[in-house]
Design an enzyme around this catalytic site. Structure first.
Site, PDB file in Angstrom:
ATOM      1  CG  ASP A  59      -1.586  -1.313   1.459  1.00  0.00           C
ATOM      2  OD1 ASP A  59      -2.756  -1.468   1.109  1.00  0.00           O
ATOM      3  OD2 ASP A  59      -0.912  -2.227   1.971  1.00  0.00           O
ATOM      4  NE  ARG A  70      -1.200  -1.941  -5.070  1.00  0.00           N
ATOM      5  CZ  ARG A  70      -1.776  -3.065  -4.678  1.00  0.00           C
ATOM      6  NH1 ARG A  70      -2.430  -3.115  -3.527  1.00  0.00           N
ATOM      7  NH2 ARG A  70      -1.720  -4.145  -5.424  1.00  0.00           N
ATOM      8  CG  HIS A  87      -2.802  -5.522   2.592  1.00  0.00           C
ATOM      9  ND1 HIS A  87      -2.586  -4.584   1.615  1.00  0.00           N
ATOM     10  CD2 HIS A  87      -3.092  -6.676   1.939  1.00  0.00           C
ATOM     11  CE1 HIS A  87      -2.745  -5.141   0.429  1.00  0.00           C
ATOM     12  NE2 HIS A  87      -3.056  -6.409   0.600  1.00  0.00           N
TER      13      HIS A  87
END
Ligand code: NAD
Length: 312
Positions: free
Chosen positions: A153, A156, A180
């Site tokens: 994450d 990203r 997550h």
């Protein structure tokens, strides 16, 4: 060869599906291992993947890749668990809990029976709950069981900010913590680019709103899976970064999932938070300073996970 002399140089991967094979390829091309052992429910699939990977070896570094057994896996420095429910694009990772728990208990039970004492790295979703389940089932100390947590994450988020600000993602310093999953938390209060707080970085006023970027990060996996059927490369790079930190004793800070010991006022729960990762696994759990909204978000994330664990 970056593998230290004290290690066997062997990594085993349980689950040779999309994630497991992408991890194997990433570890292979990064020259992080001398031996890769693949285990899969269908042994034939593991054999086919091992053969394909072995055929790539003459074009790279010498690595032995085999479809193996739990006895061979137990002699590894690191075992990576990727076997589990894969889910449907758009579905919650928490829906995979029952199936993934059953598979995890089966795989970890077999590994434990062979006397595994190395580092366990978990990719299987829901990764925070499965990391806790695997830690308890394995009997390994909590520092030796590392969930991939919010490493993906965070990558990203950094990719999105880098894209929107026109700067190298490696210069973007920002963490996603917590589950997550759908309750992940972006720590905006300490996000910075080259030491400049994100809010005052040139062009930051043209970024999407915080809620919009939070949605993009939470839905990123689903956006990929809707198009290609799964996600594999970003998680493979996340797992590779964890393995590299362990094998090279790097003391790298990565937002992995680990059993909290009072950090953020939370205990007996696995959540993603920056940790120092080295040869012994999670060497130190770091506690980021959070503003009131971020703290509330993290408490909500813990609540969501406790509810899901209790409900199943
Ligand atoms: P997949 O279905 O392609 O692969 C799973 C593999 O595990 C299959 O080959 C299956 O045969 C094998 N398997 C199932 N039960 C087994 C058992 N008992 N023993 C050995 N092998 C067994 O799924 P995938 O896309 O590779 O995803 C794997 C897991 O990784 C899923 O839980 C998925 O949600 C998770 N994932 C996590 C992240 C993350 O950020 N943590 C990212 C992507 C995927």
């Amino acid at each position: 060869m970056p593998v230290t002399a004290t290690t066997s140089g062997r990594i085993a991967i349980i689950g040779a599906g999309s994630v497991g094979t992408a991890c194997a390829y990433s570890l292979l091309i990064n020259s992080l291992v001398r031996e890769l052992v693949l285990i899969n429910q269908s042994a034939e699939k593991a054999e086919g993947e091992a053969m394909d990977l072995q055929h790539a070896v003459p074009l790279g570094m010498p690595v032995r890749v085999i479809a193996g057994t739990y006895e061979e896996a137990a002699q590894s420095d690191i075992v990576i668990l990727t076997a589990g429910g894969a889910g449907k694009p758009g579905g919650s990772r928490l829906e995979l809990l029952d199936e993934s728990r059953k598979i995890t208990l089966e795989c970890i039970g077999a590994l434990k029976a062979e006397g595994f004492t190395g580092i366990l790295v978990i990719a299987t979703n829901p990764v925070d709950l499965i990391t806790h389940i695997a830690q308890r089932a394995s009997g390994l100390p909590p520092n030796k069981v590392i969930g991939s947590g919010t490493v993906i994450d965070t990558a990203r988020l950094r990719a999105f900010l880098a894209r929107d600000l026109g700067v190298d993602a490696r210069s973007v310093h920002a963490f996603v913590i917590g589950e997550h999953g759908d309750s992940s938390v972006i720590v905006w209060s300490s996000a910075h680019i080259a030491g400049i707080p994100l809010a005052s970085y040139p062009g930051a006023d043209r970024l999407p709103s915080h809620p919009d970027l939070e949605r993009q990060v939470r839905e990123a996996g689903s956006a990929v899976a809707t198009r290609k059927g799964n996600t594999s490369f970003a998680i493979a790079s996340s797992i590779t970064a964890i393995c590299e930190a362990v094998l090279r004793d790097e003391h790298t800070v990565l937002p992995v999932s680990t059993v909290l010991e009072g950090q953020y006022g939370l205990t007996d729960i696995c959540l993603g938070t920056p940790c120092i990762v080295g040869a012994s696994g999670v060497e130190q759990i770091l506690e980021l300073p959070l503003d009131a909204g971020e703290r509330e978000g993290l408490e909500h994330s813990a609540h969501v996970l406790r509810e899901a664990a209790g409900a199943s």
